[in-house]
Design a protein around this motif. Structure first.
Motif, PDB file in Angstrom:
ATOM      1  N   GLY A  35     -23.541  11.078  31.903  1.00 56.15           N
ATOM      2  CA  GLY A  35     -22.761  12.156  31.126  1.00 56.15           C
ATOM      3  C   GLY A  35     -22.731  13.545  31.534  1.00 56.15           C
ATOM      4  N   LEU A  36     -23.520  13.790  32.349  1.00 55.93           N
ATOM      5  CA  LEU A  36     -23.683  14.984  33.123  1.00 55.93           C
ATOM      6  C   LEU A  36     -22.770  15.161  34.284  1.00 55.93           C
ATOM      7  CD1 LEU A  36     -27.560  16.024  32.168  1.00 55.93           C
ATOM      8  CD2 LEU A  36     -25.183  17.129  31.262  1.00 55.93           C
ATOM      9  N   GLU A  93     -31.934  16.479  21.584  1.00 58.78           N
ATOM     10  CA  GLU A  93     -31.670  15.593  20.201  1.00 58.78           C
ATOM     11  C   GLU A  93     -31.516  14.207  20.628  1.00 58.78           C
ATOM     12  OE1 GLU A  93     -28.347  17.061  17.947  1.00 58.78           O
ATOM     13  OE2 GLU A  93     -29.780  18.755  17.228  1.00 58.78           O
ATOM     14  N   ALA A  94     -30.550  13.884  21.815  1.00 55.64           N
ATOM     15  CA  ALA A  94     -30.544  12.599  21.875  1.00 55.64           C
ATOM     16  C   ALA A  94     -31.812  11.794  22.424  1.00 55.64           C
ATOM     17  CB  ALA A  94     -29.454  12.415  23.312  1.00 55.64           C
ATOM     18  N   LEU A 139     -27.573   6.717  30.738  1.00 55.20           N
ATOM     19  CA  LEU A 139     -26.315   7.183  29.804  1.00 55.20           C
ATOM     20  C   LEU A 139     -26.330   8.579  29.905  1.00 55.20           C
ATOM     21  CD1 LEU A 139     -23.914   6.221  28.073  1.00 55.20           C
ATOM     22  CD2 LEU A 139     -25.723   6.408  26.094  1.00 55.20           C
ATOM     23  N   LEU A 140     -27.392   9.305  29.666  1.00 54.34           N
ATOM     24  CA  LEU A 140     -27.180  10.917  29.516  1.00 54.34           C
ATOM     25  C   LEU A 140     -26.954  11.600  30.899  1.00 54.34           C
ATOM     26  CD1 LEU A 140     -30.243  11.218  27.027  1.00 54.34           C
ATOM     27  CD2 LEU A 140     -27.663  11.484  26.453  1.00 54.34           C
ATOM     28  N   ARG A 155     -29.622  21.319  24.253  1.00 44.91           N
ATOM     29  CA  ARG A 155     -29.929  20.901  22.845  1.00 44.91           C
ATOM     30  C   ARG A 155     -29.401  19.636  22.560  1.00 44.91           C
ATOM     31  NH1 ARG A 155     -32.587  23.193  18.393  1.00 44.91           N
ATOM     32  NH2 ARG A 155     -31.997  21.578  16.936  1.00 44.91           N
ATOM     33  N   ALA A 156     -28.476  18.988  23.205  1.00 47.07           N
ATOM     34  CA  ALA A 156     -27.609  17.587  23.033  1.00 47.07           C
ATOM     35  C   ALA A 156     -28.994  16.620  23.621  1.00 47.07           C
ATOM     36  CB  ALA A 156     -26.355  17.657  23.623  1.00 47.07           C
ATOM     37  N   LEU A 157     -29.359  17.005  24.828  1.00 42.37           N
ATOM     38  CA  LEU A 157     -30.180  16.242  25.445  1.00 42.37           C
ATOM     39  C   LEU A 157     -31.554  15.817  24.702  1.00 42.37           C
ATOM     40  CD1 LEU A 157     -29.615  17.434  29.098  1.00 42.37           C
ATOM     41  CD2 LEU A 157     -29.201  15.093  28.512  1.00 42.37           C
ATOM     42  N   VAL A 209     -26.146  24.524  24.850  1.00 42.76           N
ATOM     43  CA  VAL A 209     -25.534  23.638  24.212  1.00 42.76           C
ATOM     44  C   VAL A 209     -25.971  22.097  24.667  1.00 42.76           C
ATOM     45  CG1 VAL A 209     -23.594  22.700  23.373  1.00 42.76           C
ATOM     46  CG2 VAL A 209     -23.778  24.899  23.238  1.00 42.76           C
ATOM     47  N   THR A 210     -25.767  21.821  25.948  1.00 42.97           N
ATOM     48  CA  THR A 210     -26.179  20.727  26.647  1.00 42.97           C
ATOM     49  C   THR A 210     -27.685  20.449  26.532  1.00 42.97           C
ATOM     50  OG1 THR A 210     -24.315  20.920  28.057  1.00 42.97           O
ATOM     51  CG2 THR A 210     -25.931  19.303  28.774  1.00 42.97           C
ATOM     52  N   ALA A 220     -34.673  12.267  20.797  1.00 40.69           N
ATOM     53  CA  ALA A 220     -35.719  12.441  19.774  1.00 40.69           C
ATOM     54  C   ALA A 220     -36.737  11.381  19.485  1.00 40.69           C
ATOM     55  CB  ALA A 220     -34.825  12.935  18.354  1.00 40.69           C
TER      56      ALA A 220
END
Lengths: 194, 194
Positions: free
Chosen positions: B191-192, B158-159, B187-188, B154-156, B151-152, B161
Protein backbone atom coordinates in the motif's frame (compact mmCIF):
# COMPACT_ATOMS: atom_id res chain seq x y z
CA UNK A 1 -48.73 -11.88 30.58
CA UNK A 2 -50.48 -14.88 29.01
CA UNK A 3 -50.39 -14.81 25.25
CA UNK A 4 -52.04 -16.68 22.43
CA UNK A 5 -49.20 -16.19 19.95
CA UNK A 6 -47.29 -19.32 19.01
CA UNK A 7 -44.08 -19.63 20.99
CA UNK A 8 -41.34 -19.57 18.35
CA UNK A 9 -37.57 -19.59 18.84
CA UNK A 10 -37.48 -16.07 17.41
CA UNK A 11 -40.05 -14.80 19.95
CA UNK A 12 -38.06 -16.36 22.77
CA UNK A 13 -34.85 -14.75 21.50
CA UNK A 14 -36.43 -11.32 21.09
CA UNK A 15 -37.76 -11.55 24.64
CA UNK A 16 -34.41 -12.81 25.92
CA UNK A 17 -32.79 -9.71 24.47
CA UNK A 18 -35.34 -7.55 26.31
CA UNK A 19 -34.68 -9.42 29.56
CA UNK A 20 -30.93 -9.00 29.06
CA UNK A 21 -31.39 -5.30 28.43
CA UNK A 22 -33.33 -5.01 31.67
CA UNK A 23 -31.38 -7.30 34.00
CA UNK A 24 -27.86 -7.49 32.47
CA UNK A 25 -25.91 -10.59 31.54
CA UNK A 26 -25.17 -11.68 35.10
CA UNK A 27 -28.73 -11.63 36.45
CA UNK A 28 -30.97 -12.61 33.51
CA UNK A 29 -32.48 -16.07 33.98
CA UNK A 30 -34.60 -18.43 31.91
CA UNK A 31 -37.39 -17.94 34.46
CA UNK A 32 -37.33 -14.18 33.70
CA UNK A 33 -37.65 -14.95 30.00
CA UNK A 34 -40.53 -17.39 30.58
CA UNK A 35 -42.32 -14.90 32.83
CA UNK A 36 -41.97 -12.11 30.26
CA UNK A 37 -43.48 -14.42 27.64
CA UNK A 38 -46.25 -15.64 29.94
CA UNK A 39 -45.21 -19.29 29.51
CA UNK A 40 -43.61 -21.94 31.73
CA UNK A 41 -39.86 -22.24 31.72
CA UNK A 42 -40.33 -25.81 30.44
CA UNK A 43 -41.77 -24.30 27.24
CA UNK A 44 -38.64 -22.23 26.81
CA UNK A 45 -36.45 -25.28 27.42
CA UNK A 46 -38.35 -27.10 24.67
CA UNK A 47 -36.72 -24.66 22.21
CA UNK A 48 -33.37 -24.20 23.95
CA UNK A 49 -32.25 -27.17 25.97
CA UNK A 50 -30.08 -25.23 28.42
CA UNK A 51 -29.59 -21.69 29.63
CA UNK A 52 -26.17 -21.76 27.91
CA UNK A 53 -27.83 -22.74 24.60
CA UNK A 54 -30.27 -19.84 24.92
CA UNK A 55 -27.48 -17.38 25.67
CA UNK A 56 -25.48 -18.65 22.70
CA UNK A 57 -28.46 -18.39 20.40
CA UNK A 58 -29.24 -14.82 21.41
CA UNK A 59 -25.58 -13.89 20.99
CA UNK A 60 -25.53 -15.44 17.52
CA UNK A 61 -28.69 -13.51 16.62
CA UNK A 62 -27.04 -10.26 17.74
CA UNK A 63 -23.89 -10.97 15.70
CA UNK A 64 -25.84 -12.19 12.67
CA UNK A 65 -27.64 -8.87 12.46
CA UNK A 66 -24.32 -7.32 11.42
CA UNK A 67 -23.22 -10.04 9.01
CA UNK A 68 -26.66 -10.23 7.36
CA UNK A 69 -26.63 -6.50 6.69
CA UNK A 70 -23.13 -6.70 5.21
CA UNK A 71 -23.87 -9.64 2.92
CA UNK A 72 -25.92 -7.23 0.80
CA UNK A 73 -22.74 -5.28 0.05
CA UNK A 74 -20.94 -8.44 -1.09
CA UNK A 75 -23.68 -9.23 -3.61
CA UNK A 76 -24.11 -5.66 -4.86
CA UNK A 77 -23.09 -4.49 -8.33
CA UNK A 78 -19.98 -2.44 -8.99
CA UNK A 79 -16.21 -2.49 -8.67
CA UNK A 80 -14.68 -4.69 -5.96
CA UNK A 81 -12.76 -1.75 -4.49
CA UNK A 82 -16.00 0.14 -3.98
CA UNK A 83 -17.67 -2.80 -2.30
CA UNK A 84 -14.62 -3.48 -0.14
CA UNK A 85 -14.70 0.08 1.14
CA UNK A 86 -18.44 -0.01 1.70
CA UNK A 87 -18.19 -3.35 3.46
CA UNK A 88 -15.45 -2.27 5.88
CA UNK A 89 -17.11 1.10 6.49
CA UNK A 90 -20.44 -0.69 6.97
CA UNK A 91 -18.94 -2.97 9.59
CA UNK A 92 -17.47 -0.01 11.45
CA UNK A 93 -20.74 1.90 11.26
CA UNK A 94 -22.78 -1.06 12.47
CA UNK A 95 -20.45 -1.46 15.44
CA UNK A 96 -20.53 2.25 16.21
CA UNK A 97 -24.32 2.10 16.29
CA UNK A 98 -24.44 -1.00 18.43
CA UNK A 99 -22.03 0.55 20.93
CA UNK A 100 -23.39 4.09 20.85
CA UNK A 101 -27.16 3.70 20.53
CA UNK A 102 -27.67 1.28 23.43
CA UNK A 103 -24.48 1.13 25.52
CA UNK A 104 -26.00 -1.08 28.27
CA UNK A 105 -27.10 -3.73 25.79
CA UNK A 106 -23.72 -3.50 24.05
CA UNK A 107 -21.93 -4.07 27.36
CA UNK A 108 -24.20 -7.02 28.07
CA UNK A 109 -23.49 -8.58 24.68
CA UNK A 110 -19.77 -7.97 25.14
CA UNK A 111 -19.99 -10.21 28.22
CA UNK A 112 -21.97 -12.85 26.31
CA UNK A 113 -19.55 -12.73 23.37
CA UNK A 114 -16.71 -13.42 25.81
CA UNK A 115 -18.50 -16.60 26.90
CA UNK A 116 -19.36 -17.89 23.43
CA UNK A 117 -16.05 -18.52 21.70
CA UNK A 118 -17.50 -20.95 19.16
CA UNK A 119 -20.26 -18.56 18.12
CA UNK A 120 -17.67 -15.79 17.81
CA UNK A 121 -15.33 -17.96 15.74
CA UNK A 122 -18.20 -18.75 13.36
CA UNK A 123 -19.12 -15.08 13.17
CA UNK A 124 -15.55 -14.11 12.30
CA UNK A 125 -15.36 -16.91 9.75
CA UNK A 126 -18.62 -15.62 8.27
CA UNK A 127 -17.33 -12.04 8.04
CA UNK A 128 -13.90 -12.93 6.64
CA UNK A 129 -15.68 -15.27 4.21
CA UNK A 130 -17.69 -12.32 2.91
CA UNK A 131 -14.52 -10.26 2.58
CA UNK A 132 -12.84 -13.13 0.73
CA UNK A 133 -15.63 -13.17 -1.88
CA UNK A 134 -15.04 -9.48 -2.64
CA UNK A 135 -11.26 -9.98 -2.73
CA UNK A 136 -11.58 -13.01 -5.04
CA UNK A 137 -13.83 -11.12 -7.44
CA UNK A 138 -11.46 -8.15 -7.46
CA UNK A 139 -8.47 -10.39 -7.97
CA UNK A 140 -10.05 -12.39 -10.77
CA UNK A 141 -11.31 -9.26 -12.46
CA UNK A 142 -7.82 -7.73 -12.46
CA UNK A 143 -8.81 -4.91 -10.11
CA UNK A 144 -6.73 -6.37 -7.28
CA UNK A 145 -3.36 -8.13 -7.28
CA UNK A 146 -3.41 -11.91 -7.62
CA UNK A 147 -3.54 -13.26 -4.07
CA UNK A 148 -4.98 -15.92 -1.81
CA UNK A 149 -8.40 -14.35 -1.05
CA UNK A 150 -8.74 -16.06 2.34
CA UNK A 151 -5.32 -14.92 3.54
CA UNK A 152 -5.89 -11.38 2.27
CA UNK A 153 -9.38 -11.26 3.79
CA UNK A 154 -7.92 -12.27 7.14
CA UNK A 155 -5.23 -9.56 6.87
CA UNK A 156 -7.86 -6.92 6.01
CA UNK A 157 -10.01 -8.02 8.93
CA UNK A 158 -7.08 -7.92 11.33
CA UNK A 159 -5.86 -4.59 10.00
CA UNK A 160 -9.23 -3.00 10.77
CA UNK A 161 -9.63 -4.61 14.22
CA UNK A 162 -9.52 -1.20 15.88
CA UNK A 163 -12.77 -0.40 14.09
CA UNK A 164 -14.75 -3.52 14.85
CA UNK A 165 -13.30 -5.24 17.92
CA UNK A 166 -15.47 -4.29 20.92
CA UNK A 167 -12.29 -3.84 22.99
CA UNK A 168 -11.84 -0.55 21.11
CA UNK A 169 -15.45 0.63 21.42
CA UNK A 170 -14.54 3.62 23.65
CA UNK A 171 -12.46 4.98 20.73
CA UNK A 172 -15.26 4.83 18.18
CA UNK A 173 -16.75 8.15 19.18
CA UNK A 174 -13.55 10.15 19.66
CA UNK A 175 -12.80 13.17 17.47
CA UNK A 176 -10.95 12.33 14.26
CA UNK A 177 -11.88 8.67 14.25
CA UNK A 178 -13.52 8.83 10.81
CA UNK A 179 -10.45 10.44 9.24
CA UNK A 180 -8.14 7.87 10.80
CA UNK A 181 -10.39 5.10 9.52
CA UNK A 182 -10.39 6.56 6.00
CA UNK A 183 -6.57 6.81 6.01
CA UNK A 184 -6.37 3.18 7.00
CA UNK A 185 -8.83 2.17 4.26
CA UNK A 186 -6.83 4.13 1.67
CA UNK A 187 -3.64 2.37 2.70
CA UNK A 188 -5.26 -1.07 2.57
CA UNK A 189 -6.97 -0.52 -0.76
CA UNK A 190 -3.74 0.76 -2.32
CA UNK A 191 -2.09 -2.45 -1.11
CA UNK A 192 -4.54 -4.47 -3.19
CA UNK A 193 -4.16 -2.56 -6.48
CA UNK A 194 -1.97 -4.29 -9.05
CA UNK B 1 19.47 -5.39 53.58
CA UNK B 2 21.44 -2.19 54.26
CA UNK B 3 23.45 -1.07 51.28
CA UNK B 4 26.22 1.42 50.66
CA UNK B 5 25.37 1.96 46.98
CA UNK B 6 24.00 5.40 46.14
CA UNK B 7 20.23 5.41 45.97
CA UNK B 8 19.49 6.42 42.35
CA UNK B 9 16.13 6.66 40.62
CA UNK B 10 17.18 3.77 38.39
CA UNK B 11 17.96 1.54 41.41
CA UNK B 12 14.60 2.34 42.91
CA UNK B 13 12.85 1.54 39.64
CA UNK B 14 14.69 -1.76 39.18
CA UNK B 15 13.76 -2.74 42.71
CA UNK B 16 10.17 -1.61 42.18
CA UNK B 17 9.97 -3.96 39.20
CA UNK B 18 11.22 -6.80 41.41
CA UNK B 19 8.66 -5.96 44.08
CA UNK B 20 5.92 -5.83 41.46
CA UNK B 21 7.00 -9.18 40.10
CA UNK B 22 6.80 -10.66 43.59
CA UNK B 23 3.65 -9.00 44.97
CA UNK B 24 1.63 -8.01 41.89
CA UNK B 25 0.26 -4.58 41.00
CA UNK B 26 -2.47 -4.56 43.67
CA UNK B 27 -0.30 -5.38 46.68
CA UNK B 28 3.10 -3.78 46.01
CA UNK B 29 3.74 -0.78 48.28
CA UNK B 30 6.41 1.87 48.62
CA UNK B 31 7.32 0.34 51.99
CA UNK B 32 8.04 -2.96 50.22
CA UNK B 33 10.32 -1.15 47.80
CA UNK B 34 12.14 0.71 50.61
CA UNK B 35 12.56 -2.51 52.58
CA UNK B 36 14.00 -4.35 49.56
CA UNK B 37 16.48 -1.50 49.11
CA UNK B 38 17.36 -1.34 52.82
CA UNK B 39 16.37 2.36 53.00
CA UNK B 40 13.56 4.35 54.62
CA UNK B 41 10.46 5.02 52.58
CA UNK B 42 11.23 8.73 52.97
CA UNK B 43 14.36 8.13 50.86
CA UNK B 44 12.24 6.63 48.13
CA UNK B 45 9.79 9.54 48.30
CA UNK B 46 12.73 11.92 47.83
CA UNK B 47 13.02 10.53 44.27
CA UNK B 48 9.34 9.87 43.58
CA UNK B 49 6.97 12.19 45.38
CA UNK B 50 4.02 9.82 45.46
CA UNK B 51 3.28 6.15 45.02
CA UNK B 52 1.45 7.06 41.81
CA UNK B 53 4.57 8.85 40.50
CA UNK B 54 6.68 5.76 41.24
CA UNK B 55 4.20 3.49 39.48
CA UNK B 56 4.10 5.78 36.47
CA UNK B 57 7.88 5.95 36.29
CA UNK B 58 8.29 2.18 36.43
CA UNK B 59 5.61 1.79 33.75
CA UNK B 60 7.38 4.32 31.54
CA UNK B 61 10.66 2.46 32.03
CA UNK B 62 9.00 -0.79 30.96
CA UNK B 63 7.49 0.81 27.84
CA UNK B 64 10.69 2.70 27.00
CA UNK B 65 12.59 -0.57 26.83
CA UNK B 66 10.62 -1.37 23.68
CA UNK B 67 10.83 2.04 22.05
CA UNK B 68 14.55 2.39 22.78
CA UNK B 69 15.27 -0.95 21.11
CA UNK B 70 13.21 0.05 18.06
CA UNK B 71 14.84 3.44 17.63
CA UNK B 72 17.94 1.60 16.43
CA UNK B 73 15.96 0.32 13.45
CA UNK B 74 14.82 3.83 12.52
CA UNK B 75 18.40 5.08 12.41
CA UNK B 76 19.83 2.03 10.58
CA UNK B 77 21.06 2.11 6.99
CA UNK B 78 19.10 0.66 4.11
CA UNK B 79 15.81 0.97 2.23
CA UNK B 80 12.82 2.37 4.13
CA UNK B 81 10.71 -0.67 3.25
CA UNK B 82 13.25 -2.94 4.91
CA UNK B 83 13.37 -0.82 8.03
CA UNK B 84 9.60 -0.53 8.15
CA UNK B 85 9.26 -4.32 8.09
CA UNK B 86 12.01 -4.77 10.68
CA UNK B 87 10.49 -2.12 12.90
CA UNK B 88 6.98 -3.61 12.87
CA UNK B 89 8.34 -7.15 13.24
CA UNK B 90 10.61 -5.93 16.04
CA UNK B 91 7.67 -4.41 17.90
CA UNK B 92 5.70 -7.65 17.59
CA UNK B 93 8.68 -9.73 18.70
CA UNK B 94 9.38 -7.48 21.69
CA UNK B 95 5.74 -7.77 22.77
CA UNK B 96 5.74 -11.54 22.28
CA UNK B 97 8.78 -11.79 24.53
CA UNK B 98 7.36 -9.52 27.18
CA UNK B 99 4.13 -11.52 27.26
CA UNK B 100 5.63 -14.98 26.88
CA UNK B 101 8.85 -14.88 28.89
CA UNK B 102 7.40 -13.53 32.13
CA UNK B 103 3.59 -13.70 31.99
CA UNK B 104 3.08 -12.60 35.63
CA UNK B 105 5.11 -9.45 35.16
CA UNK B 106 3.35 -8.81 31.85
CA UNK B 107 -0.03 -9.10 33.55
CA UNK B 108 1.16 -6.74 36.28
CA UNK B 109 2.32 -4.16 33.77
CA UNK B 110 -0.93 -4.52 31.83
CA UNK B 111 -2.70 -3.35 35.00
CA UNK B 112 -0.25 -0.47 35.46
CA UNK B 113 -0.55 0.55 31.81
CA UNK B 114 -4.32 0.74 32.28
CA UNK B 115 -3.78 3.25 35.10
CA UNK B 116 -1.23 5.43 33.34
CA UNK B 117 -3.04 6.87 30.33
CA UNK B 118 -0.66 9.82 29.94
CA UNK B 119 2.41 7.60 29.97
CA UNK B 120 0.74 5.34 27.41
CA UNK B 121 -0.22 8.24 25.16
CA UNK B 122 3.39 9.45 25.22
CA UNK B 123 4.61 5.94 24.47
CA UNK B 124 2.27 5.63 21.48
CA UNK B 125 3.29 9.09 20.28
CA UNK B 126 6.92 8.00 20.58
CA UNK B 127 6.34 4.82 18.59
CA UNK B 128 4.24 6.41 15.85
CA UNK B 129 6.84 9.20 15.71
CA UNK B 130 9.51 6.61 14.95
CA UNK B 131 7.31 5.06 12.27
CA UNK B 132 6.69 8.51 10.79
CA UNK B 133 10.45 9.06 10.38
CA UNK B 134 10.75 5.86 8.32
CA UNK B 135 7.68 6.74 6.27
CA UNK B 136 8.94 10.28 5.61
CA UNK B 137 12.33 9.02 4.47
CA UNK B 138 10.69 6.43 2.21
CA UNK B 139 8.31 8.99 0.82
CA UNK B 140 10.99 11.61 0.18
CA UNK B 141 13.29 9.02 -1.36
CA UNK B 142 10.58 7.91 -3.81
CA UNK B 143 10.35 4.42 -2.31
CA UNK B 144 6.89 5.14 -0.88
CA UNK B 145 3.97 7.16 -2.25
CA UNK B 146 3.84 10.83 -1.34
CA UNK B 147 1.80 11.01 1.87
CA UNK B 148 1.44 12.71 5.24
CA UNK B 149 3.95 10.67 7.28
CA UNK B 150 2.13 11.19 10.58
CA UNK B 151 -1.22 10.09 9.21
CA UNK B 152 0.31 7.07 7.49
CA UNK B 153 2.32 6.14 10.59
CA UNK B 154 -0.87 6.23 12.62
CA UNK B 155 -2.64 4.00 10.06
CA UNK B 156 0.24 1.51 10.09
CA UNK B 157 0.25 1.45 13.87
CA UNK B 158 -3.50 0.91 14.01
CA UNK B 159 -3.43 -1.71 11.29
CA UNK B 160 -0.95 -3.79 13.30
CA UNK B 161 -2.72 -3.36 16.66
CA UNK B 162 -3.43 -7.09 16.82
CA UNK B 163 0.30 -7.61 17.06
CA UNK B 164 1.19 -5.09 19.73
CA UNK B 165 -1.90 -4.25 21.76
CA UNK B 166 -1.72 -6.28 25.01
CA UNK B 167 -5.46 -7.02 24.64
CA UNK B 168 -4.43 -9.52 21.96
CA UNK B 169 -1.53 -11.09 23.87
CA UNK B 170 -3.26 -14.51 24.14
CA UNK B 171 -3.18 -14.71 20.32
CA UNK B 172 0.55 -14.06 20.00
CA UNK B 173 1.54 -17.65 20.60
CA UNK B 174 -1.16 -19.38 18.53
CA UNK B 175 -0.24 -21.50 15.50
CA UNK B 176 -0.02 -19.54 12.26
CA UNK B 177 0.38 -16.16 13.90
CA UNK B 178 3.69 -15.43 12.16
CA UNK B 179 2.23 -16.17 8.72
CA UNK B 180 -0.79 -14.00 9.40
CA UNK B 181 1.51 -11.20 10.52
CA UNK B 182 3.64 -11.50 7.38
CA UNK B 183 0.54 -11.37 5.15
CA UNK B 184 -0.54 -8.21 6.90
CA UNK B 185 2.93 -6.66 6.52
CA UNK B 186 2.94 -7.53 2.81
CA UNK B 187 -0.42 -5.86 2.31
CA UNK B 188 0.63 -2.73 4.19
CA UNK B 189 3.98 -2.40 2.45
CA UNK B 190 2.34 -2.82 -0.97
CA UNK B 191 0.00 0.00 0.00
CA UNK B 192 2.97 2.32 0.41
CA UNK B 193 4.72 1.57 -2.89
CA UNK B 194 4.21 4.21 -5.57
Amino acid sequence: MATTETLTAERILATTEEVLRRHGAAKATVVDVARALGVSHASVYRHFRTKAALREAVTKRWLDRTSDALSGVVDAEGPAEDRLRRWLAGLFEAKQHKAGDDPELFATYTVLVGEASEVVDEHIADLTGQLAVIVRQGSEGGEFVPCDPDVTARALFEATARYHDPAYAPDWSRAGVEDAFTSLLDLLVRGLRP
